[in-house]
Design a protein around this motif. Structure first.
Motif, PDB file in Angstrom:
ATOM      1  N   TRP A  16       1.089  -1.107   0.025  1.00 57.36           N
ATOM      2  CA  TRP A  16      -0.123   0.023  -0.682  1.00 57.36           C
ATOM      3  C   TRP A  16       0.887   1.532  -0.065  1.00 57.36           C
ATOM      4  CZ3 TRP A  16      -5.181  -0.439  -0.432  1.00 57.36           C
ATOM      5  CH2 TRP A  16      -5.831  -1.733  -0.307  1.00 57.36           C
ATOM      6  N   CYS A  17       0.790   1.917  -0.595  1.00 62.83           N
ATOM      7  CA  CYS A  17       1.785   3.503  -1.398  1.00 62.83           C
ATOM      8  C   CYS A  17       0.874   4.472  -1.577  1.00 62.83           C
ATOM      9  CB  CYS A  17       3.216   2.025  -2.039  1.00 62.83           C
ATOM     10  SG  CYS A  17       3.941   4.065  -2.955  1.00 62.83           S
ATOM     11  N   GLU A  18       1.952   5.419  -1.641  1.00 64.99           N
ATOM     12  CA  GLU A  18       1.244   6.736  -2.532  1.00 64.99           C
ATOM     13  C   GLU A  18       2.531   7.070  -2.566  1.00 64.99           C
ATOM     14  OE1 GLU A  18       2.186  10.150  -1.311  1.00 64.99           O
ATOM     15  OE2 GLU A  18      -0.125  10.440  -0.429  1.00 64.99           O
ATOM     16  N   LEU A  19       2.707   7.840  -3.738  1.00 57.67           N
ATOM     17  CA  LEU A  19       4.241   8.051  -4.695  1.00 57.67           C
ATOM     18  C   LEU A  19       4.405   9.322  -4.673  1.00 57.67           C
ATOM     19  CD1 LEU A  19       3.391   6.548  -8.620  1.00 57.67           C
ATOM     20  CD2 LEU A  19       4.382   5.646  -6.321  1.00 57.67           C
ATOM     21  N   GLN A  20       3.827  10.032  -3.457  1.00 59.67           N
ATOM     22  CA  GLN A  20       4.574  11.490  -3.115  1.00 59.67           C
ATOM     23  C   GLN A  20       4.941  11.151  -1.651  1.00 59.67           C
ATOM     24  OE1 GLN A  20       1.805  14.430  -3.508  1.00 59.67           O
ATOM     25  NE2 GLN A  20       2.927  16.478  -3.033  1.00 59.67           N
ATOM     26  N   CYS A  21       5.250  10.091  -1.026  1.00 61.08           N
ATOM     27  CA  CYS A  21       5.069   9.359  -0.157  1.00 61.08           C
ATOM     28  C   CYS A  21       6.835   9.663   0.725  1.00 61.08           C
ATOM     29  CB  CYS A  21       4.397   8.418   0.100  1.00 61.08           C
ATOM     30  SG  CYS A  21       4.738   7.902   2.118  1.00 61.08           S
ATOM     31  N   PRO A  22       7.507  10.581   0.610  1.00 65.83           N
ATOM     32  CA  PRO A  22       9.330   9.828   1.232  1.00 65.83           C
ATOM     33  C   PRO A  22       8.851   8.693   1.903  1.00 65.83           C
ATOM     34  CG  PRO A  22       8.164  12.638   2.021  1.00 65.83           C
ATOM     35  CD  PRO A  22       7.230  11.770   1.619  1.00 65.83           C
ATOM     36  N   ASP A  23       8.362   8.386   2.744  1.00 64.36           N
ATOM     37  CA  ASP A  23       9.012   7.078   3.774  1.00 64.36           C
ATOM     38  C   ASP A  23       8.654   5.825   2.461  1.00 64.36           C
ATOM     39  OD1 ASP A  23       9.469   7.824   5.837  1.00 64.36           O
ATOM     40  OD2 ASP A  23       7.122   7.733   6.781  1.00 64.36           O
ATOM     41  N   LEU A  51      -2.800   9.953   0.203  1.00 67.65           N
ATOM     42  CA  LEU A  51      -2.904  10.771   1.359  1.00 67.65           C
ATOM     43  C   LEU A  51      -3.596  11.910   1.466  1.00 67.65           C
ATOM     44  CD1 LEU A  51       0.141   9.607   3.703  1.00 67.65           C
ATOM     45  CD2 LEU A  51      -2.650   8.050   3.457  1.00 67.65           C
ATOM     46  N   GLU A  52      -4.472  12.602   1.583  1.00 71.54           N
ATOM     47  CA  GLU A  52      -5.023  14.398   1.430  1.00 71.54           C
ATOM     48  C   GLU A  52      -3.661  15.154   1.582  1.00 71.54           C
ATOM     49  OE1 GLU A  52      -8.425  14.467   4.115  1.00 71.54           O
ATOM     50  OE2 GLU A  52      -9.544  12.786   3.116  1.00 71.54           O
ATOM     51  N   LYS A  53      -3.018  14.382   2.563  1.00 68.90           N
ATOM     52  CA  LYS A  53      -2.216  15.738   3.436  1.00 68.90           C
ATOM     53  C   LYS A  53      -1.208  16.017   1.117  1.00 68.90           C
ATOM     54  CE  LYS A  53       0.967  12.622   5.239  1.00 68.90           C
ATOM     55  NZ  LYS A  53       2.129  12.970   6.272  1.00 68.90           N
ATOM     56  N   HIS A  54      -1.146  15.074   0.471  1.00 72.87           N
ATOM     57  CA  HIS A  54      -0.165  15.360  -0.466  1.00 72.87           C
ATOM     58  C   HIS A  54      -1.130  15.563  -1.338  1.00 72.87           C
ATOM     59  CE1 HIS A  54       2.727  12.324   1.894  1.00 72.87           C
ATOM     60  NE2 HIS A  54       3.731  13.949   1.734  1.00 72.87           N
ATOM     61  N   ALA A  59      -3.079  12.307  -8.455  1.00 76.50           N
ATOM     62  CA  ALA A  59      -2.778  12.020  -9.529  1.00 76.50           C
ATOM     63  C   ALA A  59      -2.065  11.194  -9.703  1.00 76.50           C
ATOM     64  CB  ALA A  59      -2.810  13.562 -10.269  1.00 76.50           C
ATOM     65  N   ALA A  60      -0.944  10.381  -8.995  1.00 81.67           N
ATOM     66  CA  ALA A  60       0.012   9.828  -9.295  1.00 81.67           C
ATOM     67  C   ALA A  60      -0.174   8.714  -9.412  1.00 81.67           C
ATOM     68  CB  ALA A  60       1.212   9.922  -8.584  1.00 81.67           C
ATOM     69  N   ALA A  61      -1.152   8.593  -8.492  1.00 78.92           N
ATOM     70  CA  ALA A  61      -1.621   6.806  -8.613  1.00 78.92           C
ATOM     71  C   ALA A  61      -2.335   6.144  -9.833  1.00 78.92           C
ATOM     72  CB  ALA A  61      -2.819   7.223  -7.804  1.00 78.92           C
ATOM     73  N   GLN A  62      -3.038   7.318 -10.589  1.00 79.27           N
ATOM     74  CA  GLN A  62      -3.254   7.243 -12.125  1.00 79.27           C
ATOM     75  C   GLN A  62      -2.697   6.882 -13.012  1.00 79.27           C
ATOM     76  OE1 GLN A  62      -7.160   9.985 -12.512  1.00 79.27           O
ATOM     77  NE2 GLN A  62      -6.536  10.915 -10.898  1.00 79.27           N
TER      78      GLN A  62
END
Length: 173
Positions: A16-23, A51-54, A59-62
């Motif tokens: 489970w990932c988010e492409l604007q996440c430094p972690d 995540l809403e904070k990013h 858009a990156a997920a799409q």
């Protein structure tokens, strides 16, 4: 009657990932090690949890889904995560630029971001993540266990390896 000659399904590691996440960018090193160690004996499955904070994460997920459509999911994910700071500043134009740099159809990326053809996949991943208790990224699910890497990634790769090794041993692999 089951066909005993068919190969057992390989264990799945959902990331489970988010492409604007430094972690998540930091977690790439662990994912590379896992891919090198297990090869085709482990399926890595990207799941989206923007995540809403990013503000550019949805858009990156799409865009990642479009990369998957074009057969280059993981190279695209790694390239975008490698440029998290730039994504923060530039947003969607960077997503299209990365596609172009990887030799993908950048115009199709641009169109996909405009027409929203991958929104339902991202929404479904996010809803499923919330339903199973994902609260941050990266989070891993393997062998029915959820491992939260959003707070600390210390020891997570080793824990994932223990679970995967146990699953593979149970298959006689």
């Amino acid at each position: 009657m089951s066909d005993s000659s068919s190969a057992p399904a390989v264990p799945v590691l959902e990331v489970w990932c988010e492409l604007q996440c430094p972690d998540c960018r930091t977690a790439l090193d662990d994912l590379r090690v896992l891919r090198a160690r297990y090869g085709d004996r482990l399926e890595l499955r990207l799941r989206h949890f923007p995540l809403e904070k990013h503000k550019h994460s949805f858009a990156a997920a799409q865009a990642a889904e479009e990369a998957a459509e074009q057969g280059r999911l993981w190279p695209y994910v790694e390239a975008v995560l490698g440029r998290v700071g730039e994504l923060n500043r530039r947003g969607e134009p960077l997503l299209v630029e990365v596609a172009r740099e990887l030799g993908l159809d950048a115009e199709e990326f641009d169109t996909a971001l405009i027409d929203g053809r991958h929104i339902l996949v991202v929404d479904a991943d996010q809803a499923e993540g919330k339903a199973i208790g994902v609260t941050g990224t990266p989070t891993y699910v393997v062998g029915g266990e959820r491992l939260d890497g959003g707070k600390s990634q210390e020891g997570l790769r080793e824990r994932i390896e223990e679970i995967v090794d146990r699953l593979l041993a149970g298959q006689g692999a």
